[in-house]
Structure formats: C-alpha cells, structure tokens
Design a protein around this motif. Sequence first.
Motif, PDB file in Angstrom:
ATOM      1  N   VAL A 189      46.231  59.201  53.046  1.00  0.00           N
ATOM      2  CA  VAL A 189      46.043  58.322  51.894  1.00  0.00           C
ATOM      3  C   VAL A 189      46.327  59.098  50.611  1.00  0.00           C
ATOM      4  N   SER A 190      47.175  58.537  49.758  1.00  0.00           N
ATOM      5  CA  SER A 190      47.438  59.152  48.460  1.00  0.00           C
ATOM      6  C   SER A 190      47.402  58.080  47.380  1.00  0.00           C
ATOM      7  N   ALA A 191      47.002  58.484  46.199  1.00  0.00           N
ATOM      8  CA  ALA A 191      46.931  57.563  45.066  1.00  0.00           C
ATOM      9  C   ALA A 191      47.066  58.364  43.783  1.00  0.00           C
ATOM     10  N   SER A 192      47.464  57.689  42.719  1.00  0.00           N
ATOM     11  CA  SER A 192      47.587  58.348  41.431  1.00  0.00           C
ATOM     12  C   SER A 192      47.165  57.400  40.322  1.00  0.00           C
ATOM     13  N   ALA A 193      46.685  57.972  39.239  1.00  0.00           N
ATOM     14  CA  ALA A 193      46.312  57.209  38.047  1.00  0.00           C
ATOM     15  C   ALA A 193      46.716  58.040  36.832  1.00  0.00           C
ATOM     16  N   VAL A 194      47.693  57.558  36.095  1.00  0.00           N
ATOM     17  CA  VAL A 194      48.192  58.262  34.911  1.00  0.00           C
ATOM     18  C   VAL A 194      47.760  57.475  33.675  1.00  0.00           C
ATOM     19  N   SER A 195      47.006  58.136  32.786  1.00  0.00           N
ATOM     20  CA  SER A 195      46.474  57.476  31.594  1.00  0.00           C
ATOM     21  C   SER A 195      47.043  58.086  30.324  1.00  0.00           C
ATOM     22  N   MET A 196      47.338  57.231  29.359  1.00  0.00           N
ATOM     23  CA  MET A 196      47.777  57.663  28.029  1.00  0.00           C
ATOM     24  C   MET A 196      47.052  56.814  26.995  1.00  0.00           C
ATOM     25  N   GLY A 197      46.544  57.455  25.965  1.00  0.00           N
ATOM     26  CA  GLY A 197      45.801  56.704  24.966  1.00  0.00           C
ATOM     27  C   GLY A 197      45.919  57.315  23.581  1.00  0.00           C
ATOM     28  N   VAL A 198      45.606  56.525  22.550  1.00  0.00           N
ATOM     29  CA  VAL A 198      45.637  56.995  21.172  1.00  0.00           C
ATOM     30  C   VAL A 198      44.573  56.242  20.382  1.00  0.00           C
ATOM     31  N   SER A 199      44.009  56.917  19.391  1.00  0.00           N
ATOM     32  CA  SER A 199      43.023  56.286  18.516  1.00  0.00           C
ATOM     33  C   SER A 199      43.295  56.679  17.077  1.00  0.00           C
ATOM     34  N   VAL A 200      42.903  55.805  16.155  1.00  0.00           N
ATOM     35  CA  VAL A 200      43.031  56.054  14.718  1.00  0.00           C
ATOM     36  C   VAL A 200      41.707  55.691  14.057  1.00  0.00           C
ATOM     37  N   LYS A 201      41.169  56.622  13.281  1.00  0.00           N
ATOM     38  CA  LYS A 201      39.933  56.363  12.544  1.00  0.00           C
ATOM     39  C   LYS A 201      40.145  56.689  11.073  1.00  0.00           C
ATOM     40  N   HIS A 202      39.790  55.736  10.218  1.00  0.00           N
ATOM     41  CA  HIS A 202      39.982  55.907   8.771  1.00  0.00           C
ATOM     42  C   HIS A 202      38.667  55.605   8.058  1.00  0.00           C
ATOM     43  N   THR A 203      38.273  56.497   7.162  1.00  0.00           N
ATOM     44  CA  THR A 203      37.012  56.347   6.438  1.00  0.00           C
ATOM     45  C   THR A 203      37.274  56.057   4.966  1.00  0.00           C
ATOM     46  N   ILE A 204      36.586  55.041   4.450  1.00  0.00           N
ATOM     47  CA  ILE A 204      36.675  54.678   3.048  1.00  0.00           C
ATOM     48  C   ILE A 204      35.243  54.662   2.505  1.00  0.00           C
ATOM     49  N   ASP A 205      34.840  55.755   1.884  1.00  0.00           N
ATOM     50  CA  ASP A 205      33.474  55.886   1.378  1.00  0.00           C
ATOM     51  C   ASP A 205      32.479  55.683   2.520  1.00  0.00           C
ATOM     52  N   VAL A 206      31.690  54.602   2.513  1.00  0.00           N
ATOM     53  CA  VAL A 206      30.674  54.387   3.548  1.00  0.00           C
ATOM     54  C   VAL A 206      31.196  53.516   4.689  1.00  0.00           C
ATOM     55  N   VAL A 207      32.464  53.123   4.620  1.00  0.00           N
ATOM     56  CA  VAL A 207      33.060  52.259   5.647  1.00  0.00           C
ATOM     57  C   VAL A 207      33.993  53.079   6.533  1.00  0.00           C
ATOM     58  N   ALA A 208      33.910  52.873   7.852  1.00  0.00           N
ATOM     59  CA  ALA A 208      34.808  53.535   8.807  1.00  0.00           C
ATOM     60  C   ALA A 208      35.472  52.477   9.669  1.00  0.00           C
ATOM     61  N   LEU A 209      36.806  52.558   9.806  1.00  0.00           N
ATOM     62  CA  LEU A 209      37.577  51.624  10.612  1.00  0.00           C
ATOM     63  C   LEU A 209      38.188  52.383  11.785  1.00  0.00           C
ATOM     64  N   THR A 210      38.083  51.814  12.984  1.00  0.00           N
ATOM     65  CA  THR A 210      38.565  52.485  14.195  1.00  0.00           C
ATOM     66  C   THR A 210      39.383  51.518  15.041  1.00  0.00           C
ATOM     67  N   ALA A 211      40.481  52.020  15.608  1.00  0.00           N
ATOM     68  CA  ALA A 211      41.290  51.246  16.553  1.00  0.00           C
ATOM     69  C   ALA A 211      41.752  52.183  17.656  1.00  0.00           C
ATOM     70  N   TYR A 212      41.830  51.680  18.877  1.00  0.00           N
ATOM     71  CA  TYR A 212      42.287  52.513  19.990  1.00  0.00           C
ATOM     72  C   TYR A 212      43.027  51.667  21.014  1.00  0.00           C
ATOM     73  N   ALA A 213      43.837  52.347  21.826  1.00  0.00           N
ATOM     74  CA  ALA A 213      44.532  51.712  22.943  1.00  0.00           C
ATOM     75  C   ALA A 213      44.718  52.765  24.024  1.00  0.00           C
ATOM     76  N   ILE A 214      44.488  52.387  25.262  1.00  0.00           N
ATOM     77  CA  ILE A 214      44.662  53.304  26.378  1.00  0.00           C
ATOM     78  C   ILE A 214      45.190  52.518  27.572  1.00  0.00           C
ATOM     79  N   SER A 215      46.186  53.078  28.254  1.00  0.00           N
ATOM     80  CA  SER A 215      46.805  52.408  29.396  1.00  0.00           C
ATOM     81  C   SER A 215      46.785  53.332  30.605  1.00  0.00           C
ATOM     82  N   THR A 216      46.419  52.787  31.759  1.00  0.00           N
ATOM     83  CA  THR A 216      46.370  53.559  33.001  1.00  0.00           C
ATOM     84  C   THR A 216      47.270  52.914  34.038  1.00  0.00           C
ATOM     85  N   LYS A 217      48.217  53.683  34.565  1.00  0.00           N
ATOM     86  CA  LYS A 217      49.112  53.206  35.619  1.00  0.00           C
ATOM     87  C   LYS A 217      48.587  53.692  36.949  1.00  0.00           C
ATOM     88  N   PHE A 218      48.270  52.758  37.847  1.00  0.00           N
ATOM     89  CA  PHE A 218      47.662  53.077  39.137  1.00  0.00           C
ATOM     90  C   PHE A 218      48.588  52.671  40.276  1.00  0.00           C
TER      91      PHE A 218
END
Length: 344
Positions: A252-281
Amino acid sequence: MKKILLATTMLASVAGYAAADVSVSGDARMGVVSAYVSALDKNETTFSSRMRIKFSGSGTTDGGLSFGGSFRAADSSGAGEGTKGSTFISGAFGKISMGDVDGGDEVSVGQIDGAVGYTGLGSGNSIGYVSDGGFSLDSSFKDETSYSVKNADAAKVLYTYSVGSVTINASTAQLSNNANSQRSSYGIGASYAAGNLTVGLGYGQADLALDVPVIADINGSITDISASAAYTMGATTIKAIYQDKQLDVEDVSASAVSMGVSVKHTIDVVALTAYAISTKFEADMFPGESVSADRYGIGATYDLGGGAVLAAGWVHNEAVKVNGDDEIYSQGVDGFDAGVNFSF
C-alpha cells in the motif's frame, strides 16, 4: 506581637517567592459559531464559549541553568503523567523539553498564519506532521476488509539549539510505545532568520501498522518533507508552506502534497488575514485519479485593549472521502464565527 510580626514576615516571603517563580494565566472566548454537523448533514448555528487556566513555573540553578514547565488546569491529570503540559531545562547546551511538545520539523517549519475566526473554525489552515502522531486512514480496502491503524506516539522530547540566525530542532517519540510495540517517530528541522525573511526546512518519519483481521499487522512507515518561507513588509506578513507526505506499508502506498499561503495585514488595532491551502491526495488502494482538497478563509480582528479582541471569520474546508465504490473524492463545508477572545 513578635509572633504576629514573624508570621507576617514569613507569609510575605513565601508570597513573594511564589509570585516570582509561579504564575497563573488564562484565556477565554464567547460568541456564535456556524459549523457543519455530520449527523444532521447541514450547518448549525450555536453559542460557543470556553474558559481555560494555565499554570507556569520557572527557576534558575546556581550554575545558571534555566528550568520550568507549564500545563492547563484541565490537563492536570495528564500533566502528572507526562502526556500533557511540558517541562524544560536550558543552558549553553541548548534547550531540552519533554511532555506534550511539537515535533522538531514542525517547530522549524510551522504553519501558515491562518488564524481566522475567534475559534479557529476547525484549523483548516494547518497541515499535519508525522512526527506528531503518525498517520491515520478513515476508509477500507476494496475487498471491504476492515482495518485499524496503529500509529507511533507523537513527539515526547524536543531539543533546540541556536547559533546566530540558525535554530536547529530535533524530536523523538517515547522510546517504547507499549509492551507489544516498538513503533517510533522523529522529526528534525532548521530555520534561518535574516532581517525580514525567515525560512524553515524539516523532515519527519513515523512507523505505523495496518491491523488487518486474519492477516494481522502490515508494517510500514510514513515520511514528510516540509519547507516554509515568511517575509514581513512593514505591517504585512506573507508566509508560504510546502509539504510532501509519503506512506509506504508493504503493498500500500499513498501520498499527500500540500501547498499553502497566507497574508496578514495590520492597520493600527485592526488585523486582516486570508489564507489558502491545497492538498493533492492519491493512493494505489483506491481506483481513479488523484483528488485535491482545498481549504481557504478570511478573517478580521479588532483589539479592544486590556486583553480583549473582537474576531470574526469565514472558511471553506474540504476533506478527502471514500464512496461506496471505494473511489476517493473531496467534499467541502463552509463555516463562520464571530465573538470575543480574552487573555489574562
């Protein structure tokens, strides 16, 4: 009067010592969560709250070695047995930690910065490291023979050593999993920080077995190679991560390849975050093409000050599943939450 003065002095001395070496902190949250409920096959909106207390202690030997530990109140029983919380000792030789610690490769590579929502919304922004507990399969062979997975233990001991901008981490699981098994796992990694750029590289390995009725255990292992890079530009931080996970258990063999990226931006007391990650199985035990599972989300926080933070987020999480014909496919669910996080 002398007795009262002596007793008061002793109590003050003890209280001062405790305040210096032992601390109590905590976190809490409250809000509303909309998440998928498998039993109902739909999203349900519920109130969600929790409160946690953490105890920490530290000290220094006459020779200059530092030592300490911490655990949450809810984990007090496990902390007493070494399965929860952690302890450490550090000096010129580096730092040795034991207990519920992360694998060496995970510490070096980390996760993308996808802290979306006040609950984390299932932590779909994260990837798994085999040094922290092996691998599990939720399915069956094509002949419908059921099986269970026997994983190696998660990391038990972590060693960290830093030289200038380079930090090396290495971990191993418990020396013996149980009386009938010698499955092991380990992780090694290194990170390098230069100005606004930080990169990490890691490798992990874990033994495991498929416990198949009549056939008994089918032994094998699973490995992963992981890498990450993070760059900060003023108030914006971008982080990318890559992982190649390979399973090999006899036929039995299997593989899982994952790639992801995130962006975080801070404006004074506010923080905005976005991310995406994909896994090929893909796995040779299942017919058909490989399948990709995508996860992504967005979120925002507003710091109220004093340890209180407003947070809200939305995510889409996909998972790999197996249908009645033993064909793999991906299925996704959405979720959102809004609430307040507290730290004290």
